[in-house]
Each structure stands twice: as structure tokens, then as C-alpha cells.
Scaffold this motif. Structure first.
Motif, PDB file in Angstrom:
ATOM      1  N   ALA A 257       0.831  -1.197   0.000  1.00 39.04           N
ATOM      2  CA  ALA A 257       0.000   0.000   0.000  1.00 39.04           C
ATOM      3  C   ALA A 257       0.867   1.247   0.000  1.00 39.04           C
ATOM      4  O   ALA A 257       1.833   1.336   0.746  1.00 39.04           O
ATOM      5  CB  ALA A 257      -0.900  -0.005   1.227  1.00 39.04           C
ATOM      6  N   THR A 258       0.573   2.159  -0.888  1.00 45.41           N
ATOM      7  CA  THR A 258       1.342   3.394  -0.943  1.00 45.41           C
ATOM      8  C   THR A 258       0.455   4.620  -0.828  1.00 45.41           C
ATOM      9  O   THR A 258       0.927   5.714  -0.647  1.00 45.41           O
ATOM     10  CB  THR A 258       2.092   3.490  -2.275  1.00 45.41           C
ATOM     11  OG1 THR A 258       1.158   3.209  -3.319  1.00 45.41           O
ATOM     12  CG2 THR A 258       3.241   2.514  -2.344  1.00 45.41           C
ATOM     13  N   GLY A 259      -0.855   4.418  -0.934  1.00 42.50           N
ATOM     14  CA  GLY A 259      -1.773   5.531  -0.780  1.00 42.50           C
ATOM     15  C   GLY A 259      -2.089   6.195  -2.123  1.00 42.50           C
ATOM     16  O   GLY A 259      -1.745   5.697  -3.188  1.00 42.50           O
ATOM     17  N   VAL A 260      -2.758   7.310  -2.009  1.00 46.42           N
ATOM     18  CA  VAL A 260      -3.133   8.064  -3.217  1.00 46.42           C
ATOM     19  C   VAL A 260      -2.606   9.486  -3.065  1.00 46.42           C
ATOM     20  O   VAL A 260      -2.273   9.908  -1.975  1.00 46.42           O
ATOM     21  CB  VAL A 260      -4.666   8.099  -3.391  1.00 46.42           C
ATOM     22  CG1 VAL A 260      -5.211   6.702  -3.641  1.00 46.42           C
ATOM     23  CG2 VAL A 260      -5.340   8.751  -2.189  1.00 46.42           C
ATOM     24  N   ALA A 261      -2.564  10.207  -4.222  1.00 44.49           N
ATOM     25  CA  ALA A 261      -2.103  11.597  -4.156  1.00 44.49           C
ATOM     26  C   ALA A 261      -3.069  12.493  -4.912  1.00 44.49           C
ATOM     27  O   ALA A 261      -3.744  12.066  -5.843  1.00 44.49           O
ATOM     28  CB  ALA A 261      -0.708  11.714  -4.732  1.00 44.49           C
ATOM     29  N   GLN A 262      -3.132  13.730  -4.502  1.00 41.81           N
ATOM     30  CA  GLN A 262      -3.967  14.726  -5.184  1.00 41.81           C
ATOM     31  C   GLN A 262      -3.121  15.990  -5.277  1.00 41.81           C
ATOM     32  O   GLN A 262      -2.411  16.327  -4.318  1.00 41.81           O
ATOM     33  CB  GLN A 262      -5.234  14.967  -4.347  1.00 41.81           C
ATOM     34  CG  GLN A 262      -6.055  16.153  -4.805  1.00 41.81           C
ATOM     35  CD  GLN A 262      -7.342  16.264  -3.983  1.00 41.81           C
ATOM     36  OE1 GLN A 262      -8.110  15.316  -3.897  1.00 41.81           O
ATOM     37  NE2 GLN A 262      -7.563  17.419  -3.381  1.00 41.81           N
ATOM     38  N   ALA A 263      -3.170  16.638  -6.423  1.00 43.83           N
ATOM     39  CA  ALA A 263      -2.364  17.844  -6.602  1.00 43.83           C
ATOM     40  C   ALA A 263      -3.261  19.023  -6.891  1.00 43.83           C
ATOM     41  O   ALA A 263      -4.240  18.915  -7.612  1.00 43.83           O
ATOM     42  CB  ALA A 263      -1.376  17.640  -7.749  1.00 43.83           C
ATOM     43  N   THR A 264      -2.922  20.148  -6.286  1.00 42.41           N
ATOM     44  CA  THR A 264      -3.641  21.386  -6.590  1.00 42.41           C
ATOM     45  C   THR A 264      -2.629  22.304  -7.277  1.00 42.41           C
ATOM     46  O   THR A 264      -1.625  22.691  -6.672  1.00 42.41           O
ATOM     47  CB  THR A 264      -4.191  22.017  -5.300  1.00 42.41           C
ATOM     48  OG1 THR A 264      -5.058  21.069  -4.691  1.00 42.41           O
ATOM     49  CG2 THR A 264      -4.975  23.282  -5.594  1.00 42.41           C
ATOM     50  N   LEU A 265      -2.884  22.549  -8.565  1.00 41.05           N
ATOM     51  CA  LEU A 265      -1.908  23.297  -9.376  1.00 41.05           C
ATOM     52  C   LEU A 265      -1.982  24.783  -9.066  1.00 41.05           C
ATOM     53  O   LEU A 265      -2.937  25.258  -8.437  1.00 41.05           O
ATOM     54  CB  LEU A 265      -2.182  23.038 -10.865  1.00 41.05           C
ATOM     55  CG  LEU A 265      -2.205  21.555 -11.276  1.00 41.05           C
ATOM     56  CD1 LEU A 265      -2.493  21.442 -12.771  1.00 41.05           C
ATOM     57  CD2 LEU A 265      -0.889  20.880 -10.916  1.00 41.05           C
ATOM     58  N   GLU A 266      -0.943  25.495  -9.584  1.00 40.52           N
ATOM     59  CA  GLU A 266      -0.894  26.953  -9.379  1.00 40.52           C
ATOM     60  C   GLU A 266      -2.135  27.624  -9.933  1.00 40.52           C
ATOM     61  O   GLU A 266      -2.641  28.595  -9.384  1.00 40.52           O
ATOM     62  CB  GLU A 266       0.326  27.525 -10.098  1.00 40.52           C
ATOM     63  CG  GLU A 266       1.592  27.401  -9.286  1.00 40.52           C
ATOM     64  CD  GLU A 266       2.815  27.586 -10.173  1.00 40.52           C
ATOM     65  OE1 GLU A 266       3.486  28.599 -10.010  1.00 40.52           O
ATOM     66  OE2 GLU A 266       3.051  26.715 -11.035  1.00 40.52           O
ATOM     67  N   SER A 267      -2.618  27.048 -11.032  1.00 35.39           N
ATOM     68  CA  SER A 267      -3.793  27.645 -11.679  1.00 35.39           C
ATOM     69  C   SER A 267      -5.045  27.509 -10.818  1.00 35.39           C
ATOM     70  O   SER A 267      -6.069  28.100 -11.110  1.00 35.39           O
ATOM     71  CB  SER A 267      -4.036  26.904 -13.006  1.00 35.39           C
ATOM     72  OG  SER A 267      -4.227  25.523 -12.712  1.00 35.39           O
ATOM     73  N   GLY A 268      -4.947  26.715  -9.749  1.00 37.37           N
ATOM     74  CA  GLY A 268      -6.118  26.489  -8.890  1.00 37.37           C
ATOM     75  C   GLY A 268      -6.815  25.209  -9.273  1.00 37.37           C
ATOM     76  O   GLY A 268      -7.720  24.755  -8.559  1.00 37.37           O
ATOM     77  N   GLN A 269      -6.369  24.582 -10.367  1.00 38.77           N
ATOM     78  CA  GLN A 269      -7.001  23.322 -10.797  1.00 38.77           C
ATOM     79  C   GLN A 269      -6.548  22.207  -9.880  1.00 38.77           C
ATOM     80  O   GLN A 269      -5.371  22.148  -9.493  1.00 38.77           O
ATOM     81  CB  GLN A 269      -6.582  23.022 -12.247  1.00 38.77           C
ATOM     82  CG  GLN A 269      -7.313  21.834 -12.823  1.00 38.77           C
ATOM     83  CD  GLN A 269      -6.554  21.256 -14.022  1.00 38.77           C
ATOM     84  OE1 GLN A 269      -5.616  21.877 -14.543  1.00 38.77           O
ATOM     85  NE2 GLN A 269      -6.971  20.100 -14.455  1.00 38.77           N
ATOM     86  N   THR A 270      -7.479  21.335  -9.530  1.00 33.48           N
ATOM     87  CA  THR A 270      -7.150  20.219  -8.656  1.00 33.48           C
ATOM     88  C   THR A 270      -7.150  18.929  -9.452  1.00 33.48           C
ATOM     89  O   THR A 270      -8.110  18.623 -10.142  1.00 33.48           O
ATOM     90  CB  THR A 270      -8.163  20.105  -7.507  1.00 33.48           C
ATOM     91  OG1 THR A 270      -8.080  21.284  -6.737  1.00 33.48           O
ATOM     92  CG2 THR A 270      -7.853  18.912  -6.607  1.00 33.48           C
ATOM     93  N   ILE A 271      -6.014  18.202  -9.408  1.00 33.93           N
ATOM     94  CA  ILE A 271      -5.923  16.906 -10.074  1.00 33.93           C
ATOM     95  C   ILE A 271      -6.288  15.856  -9.057  1.00 33.93           C
ATOM     96  O   ILE A 271      -5.576  15.664  -8.062  1.00 33.93           O
ATOM     97  CB  ILE A 271      -4.478  16.632 -10.571  1.00 33.93           C
ATOM     98  CG1 ILE A 271      -3.880  17.852 -11.277  1.00 33.93           C
ATOM     99  CG2 ILE A 271      -4.442  15.377 -11.431  1.00 33.93           C
ATOM    100  CD1 ILE A 271      -4.557  18.210 -12.567  1.00 33.93           C
ATOM    101  N   LEU A 272      -7.417  15.219  -9.288  1.00 38.60           N
ATOM    102  CA  LEU A 272      -7.925  14.269  -8.284  1.00 38.60           C
ATOM    103  C   LEU A 272      -7.142  12.969  -8.324  1.00 38.60           C
ATOM    104  O   LEU A 272      -6.568  12.621  -9.363  1.00 38.60           O
ATOM    105  CB  LEU A 272      -9.401  13.986  -8.544  1.00 38.60           C
ATOM    106  CG  LEU A 272     -10.324  15.187  -8.365  1.00 38.60           C
ATOM    107  CD1 LEU A 272     -11.768  14.788  -8.601  1.00 38.60           C
ATOM    108  CD2 LEU A 272     -10.170  15.784  -6.966  1.00 38.60           C
ATOM    109  N   PRO A 273      -7.072  12.247  -7.255  1.00 39.15           N
ATOM    110  CA  PRO A 273      -6.375  10.958  -7.249  1.00 39.15           C
ATOM    111  C   PRO A 273      -7.084   9.956  -8.139  1.00 39.15           C
ATOM    112  O   PRO A 273      -8.317   9.973  -8.212  1.00 39.15           O
ATOM    113  CB  PRO A 273      -6.414  10.525  -5.791  1.00 39.15           C
ATOM    114  CG  PRO A 273      -7.481  11.320  -5.152  1.00 39.15           C
ATOM    115  CD  PRO A 273      -7.678  12.557  -5.951  1.00 39.15           C
ATOM    116  N   ALA A 274      -6.285   9.129  -8.815  1.00 41.21           N
ATOM    117  CA  ALA A 274      -6.878   8.083  -9.633  1.00 41.21           C
ATOM    118  C   ALA A 274      -6.978   6.818  -8.803  1.00 41.21           C
ATOM    119  O   ALA A 274      -6.409   6.732  -7.725  1.00 41.21           O
ATOM    120  CB  ALA A 274      -5.983   7.843 -10.853  1.00 41.21           C
ATOM    121  N   GLY A 275      -7.683   5.858  -9.291  1.00 44.22           N
ATOM    122  CA  GLY A 275      -7.740   4.565  -8.586  1.00 44.22           C
ATOM    123  C   GLY A 275      -9.135   4.267  -8.137  1.00 44.22           C
ATOM    124  O   GLY A 275      -9.968   5.177  -8.029  1.00 44.22           O
TER     125      GLY A 275
END
Ligand SMILES: Nc1ncnc2c1ncn2[C@@H]1O[C@H](COP(=O)(O)OP(=O)(O)OP(=O)(O)O)[C@@H](O)[C@H]1O
Ligand SMILES: [Mg+2]
Length: 465
Positions: free
Chosen positions: A82-100
Motif C-alpha cells: 500500500a502506498t496511498g493516493v495523491a492529489q495535486a492542486t496546481l498553481e492555476s487552482g485546478q485540482t488533479i484528483l487521485p486516480a484509482g
């Protein structure tokens, strides 16, 4: 609540407290360890942000109609761990949701955005998303994004909940064990008490002071043994004192019977012979009167002997002890003896001396010594009295006390065989001894050179005058 129940409760409570403390510490340490492992893992995880062109149908080959897609992914763990999930919030304010599978958006708030701009240090926190308890680590990404790395706490929570149950079981078992041991210990601890109680109740119920608490042949030197020993000693002292009282009553009633019989005989004779010559009648009445007087003295003596506190040590009692001039007291007693026995020649050599005592009792003791001296002096005999540093000696020139009688003359009702023809009850010297003992003094009978008797009464001297 009984003493035993108290012991059981107290020991159970003590064990419960200790166990609760140990369980709490264990739980805290285990929880800390578990979560520290997860937190470390989150800190080490390095999510990759990739940008790919994606065909509408999902083909990753760039072509017409393909769109640019940014993905954030966590590298796989060793053996698929298990390594978990990640989510990124870009400078533009856009949020990249975790996949999976089952992944959902992690909450983004101002703190997360502040991390992206570098105004907030990285931080860890717990969140619950769609009913799943997660640990989330938020840090700044390589090009100014906020990276949130999350791992579910489900397994850790399950482990901790199992641990809570186990610890509660251990506590329950421990408390039950402590209570059980408490019952055994309390039974052992209260066994001597139970024996003491049983004996005390037996004594109370039967009034028989001969009972004793049974003790083993080689008793240990502990508190229960000492308690039993002092209880037994108290019973023995009570028994001795009661026996002494009984003996006194038995002796007394025996002694009272003789003068009572004589008086009764006199009175019956007077009643049966109404026309006795007046002189004879008068003689009989006088004899009865004399016997009554003897009886009164005897009763007084008995009352004195039965009183334990001859010195009257208690404050405020009728006859309190005082510092008194022994020499003057003896002189007054000799004066009285002179009046009663004008034939006897008394000589007194008294030095001033002070003792602490009860005037009436000491007068009585000295009076009894003088009384004996007079009684056993030949007609017109001499009696020498000396007072010196708390001691009084009375010496007569009578027949003296035979050697075998010497140890007994201070016993109650003891009269030497040679004395049995003379009046008296044998209480005089017993009273002297009683008074001497009560004043912390001694009395002794001696056979002085030259015959006669020397009685020596010694009292602790308070002060040289
Ligand atoms: N001075 C004495 N000389 C010879 N014997 C004495 C003398 N004093 C006491 N005894 C002996 O000691 C016994 C006990 O004396 P104690 O004074 O107690 O009794 P008691 O004089 O016989 O009677 P009570 O004093 O009660 O009238 C006497 O009976 C007597 O045998
Ligand atoms: Mg006497």
C-alpha cells in the motif's frame, strides 16, 4: 461493610488502578507507533505529476481529437504494498484528483493552498472522506503545487480497536483475579481477629474468664500474636483479680460469722431469760456491744482492703493524697494509743520527715502497728517508736513472732497459733501492707536482738525537712 469485604474491595481497586494505568500507557505507545509508521511512509512518498495526450476513447497515442491530461500518481510499493493516493492542486487552482478505484477528492482548504504558495509548512492531519478515515500529508510539489498524499487508517484503526478490546479483557481478568486473591488474603488476615472475637464472645456469653485464645506452640512475633498475647494477659489479670475478690468475700464471710454467732447467742440468751439478775444482764449487753464494735471495725477493715485505690490518687476524691509530716502523724497516733493503753510506756524518737500520702490511711497503718505492739506487750511493757527519713519502726518487748510465722503475718486473716486466744481478726497487718504498697513503700517484721518484735514501715521520703 465488613472488614474483610473492605480488604477485598481495596485490593481490587488498587489492581484496577494499576492495570488501567498500564493499559492506557500500552495503548498510547502502540497507537503512536502505528501512526508514526504511516506518517513516515507518507513523508517518503513522492507522487509524480505527468501530462499526457489522451484520445477520447482512452488511447494514449497523440492524434487528432486527443486532449492534454495531467495526472498525479504514486509509485507502486514493493510487492504491491500500500502506498496511498495523491492529489495535486496546481498553481492555476485546478485540482488533479487521485486516480484509482474508490478514490475521491480530498478536501482542499486555505491551509492546503498556503502550502502551495510556500507560506505554510508541510503538515499532517486526519480527515474522513466518504466514510473512510484517512491520514493526509500536505507538502509543496516541485513546481509550486500542493501535493496531498493520503493513506487509509482503516487497518490501523482496526488494530487499535482490537487492542482496546484485549486490554479491557486483561483488565477485567486482572481485577477478578485481584478480588479472588483479596478474598483469600482477607480470610488469612482476619483469622486471628476471628479467633479473638470468638474468645471475647465466649467470655461475654459465659462470664468464664478462664478462656484463652489458642496460640501455636512456636508463635511468630507479629501483630496478631502480640494482640492475642495481650488479650490473654488481660484475661489472666482479670481472672486473678476476680479470684482475689472472691477469696476476700469468702474469707470475710467466714470471719464475720464468728462475731455474729456470738452476738446472736447473747441476744437469744437475753430473750429467753427475762429475769436475769441486772448485773449479769448488763454484762451480757456490754459483751454484745463490744462484739458489735469488733464487727464494725472488721467491716471497716474489709472495706479498706477491697478498695484498690487506697492512696486516692484521683483528683477530687474525698481523701486526696498530700505532702505530710510523717513524724507528726506518728506522734498523734502514739498519743491516741497512750489514751487506749495507759499501762504501756511509749517512747518516741521522731525526726521531721515529709512523705506524700493519705493522712487517714497512714494513721490507720501506724495505729495498727501500735495496736499490735500494745496487744503483745507484757503488762506495763515498753514500746519504742522511731521515725527517720520516711521510715517508722515500732518495737515491743513481747513474745515476738516465731520464725515460721514471719512470712505469713501480712496475709489476710493470718494469726499465729499463739495469738488465737487474743481478740482480733488478723486483718491489721494486711491493711498495713496494703497501705504501704499503695504508697510505694514496704513493711517488714523483724526479730530484734533482745526479743520482742520490730515492725518497720518504710515510705518514699519526699524531701528532707
Ligand atoms: N507485735 C507483735 N508481736 C507478736 N506477734 C505479732 C505482733 N504483731 C503481729 N503479730 C502476729 O501477727 C499476726 C497478724 O497480726 P494482725 O495485726 O494482722 O492481726 P491481729 O492483730 O491478730 O488482728 P487485728 O489486727 O485484725 O485485730 C498476729 O495474729 C500475731 O500472731
Ligand atoms: Mg493487729
Amino acid at each position: 461493610m465488613t472488614f474483610r469485604r473492605r480488604i477485598v474491595l481495596l485490593s481490587a481497586a488498587a489492581v484496577a488502578l494499576a492495570l488501567a494505568f498500564a493499559a492506557t500507557i500500552t495503548y498510547i505507545v502502540v497507537r503512536q507507533d502505528l501512526r508514526a509508521g504511516i506518517d513516515d511512509g507518507l513523508r517518503r512518498t513522492d507522487p509524480q505529476i505527468t501530462t499526457v495526450f489522451q484520445e477520447q476513447d482512452g488511447d494514449p497515442q497523440p492524434g487528432l481529437g486527443a486532449t492534454k491530461v495531467t495526472r498525479v500518481a504514486v509509485p507502486d510499493g514493493t510487492f504491491g504494498g500500500a502506498t496511498g493516493v495523491a492529489q495535486a492542486t496546481l498553481e492555476s487552482g485546478q485540482t488533479i484528483l487521485p486516480a484509482g478505484p474508490g478514490a475521491a477528492a480530498l478536501p482542499v482548504d486555505n491551509a492546503v493552498r498556503a502550502v502551495a504558495s510556500g507560506t505554510h509548512p508541510p503538515f499532517l492531519r486526519d480527515v474522513t472522506v466518504n466514510g473512510t478515515h484517512l491520514r493526509v500529508f500536505t507538502r509543496q510539489g516541485p513546481s509550486g503545487q500542493a501535493l496531498q498524499i493520503a493513506r487509509p487508517l482503516t487497518e490501523a484503526d482496526a488494530t487499535l480497536s482490537r487492542l482496546r478490546g484485549e486490554l479491557a479483557l486483561v483488565m477485567l481478568f486482572g481485577i477478578a483475579l485481584a478480588a479472588g486473591l483479596g478474598v483469600v488474603v482477607s480470610r488469612m488476615a482476619t483469622r486471628p481477629l476471628a479467633r479473638l472475637t470468638a474468645t471475647a464472645e465466649q467470655v461475654t456469653a459465659t462470664g468464664d474468664l478462664r478462656h484463652r485464645i489458642p496460640t501455636p506452640p512456636d508463635p511468630p512475633d507479629d501483630e496478631p500474636t502480640r494482640l492475642a498475647a495481650s488479650f490473654n494477659a488481660m484475661l489472666a489479670a482479670l481472672e486473678a483479680s476476680r479470684d482475689a475478690q472472691r477469696q476476700l468475700v469468702a474469707d470475710a464471710s467466714h470471719e464475720l460469722r464468728t462475731p455474729l454467732t456470738a452476738i446472736r447467742a447473747n441476744i437469744e440468751l437475753l430473750g429467753h431469760a427475762p429475769d436475769l439478775p441486772p448485773a449479769e444482764r448488763e454484762a451480757m449487753l456490754a459483751s454484745a456491744r463490744e462484739q458489735l464494735e469488733d464487727l464494725t471495725v472488721l467491716v471497716g477493715d474489709l472495706v479498706d482492703l477491697a478498695r484498690p485505690d487506697l492512696v486516692g490518687a484521683r483528683e477530687g476524691c474525698d481523701d486526696p493524697p498530700e505532702e505530710l509530716r510523717l513524724d507528726q502523724l506518728v506522734e498523734a497516733a502514739v498519743e491516741r494509743a497512750r489514751r487506749h493503753a495507759p499501762d504501756t510506756t511509749f517512747s518516741v524518737a521522731a525526726e521531721p520527715t515529709i512523705v506524700r500520702g493519705t493522712r487517714a490511711r497512714l494513721s490507720r497503718a501506724v495505729g495498727n502497728l501500735l495496736d499490735n505492739a500494745v496487744k503483745w506487750s507484757p503488762p506495763g511493757g515498753a514500746v519504742e517508736v522511731e521515725v527517720h527519713e520516711g521510715s517508722v519502726t515500732v518495737r515491743d518487748h513481747g513474745p515476738g513472732i516465731a520464725e515460721p510465722d514471719l512470712p505469713h503475718v501480712f496475709d489476710r486473716f493470718y494469726r499465729a497459733p499463739s495469738a488465737r486466744g487474743l481478740p482480733g481478726s488478723g486483718l491489721g497487718l494486711a491493711i498495713v501492707k496494703h497501705v504501704a504498697d499503695a504508697h510505694g513503700g514496704t513493711v517488714a517484721a523483724e526479730r530484734p536482738a533482745g526479743g520482742g518484735t520490730l515492725m518497720r514501715l518504710e515510705l518514699p521520703e519526699r524531701d528532707a525537712y
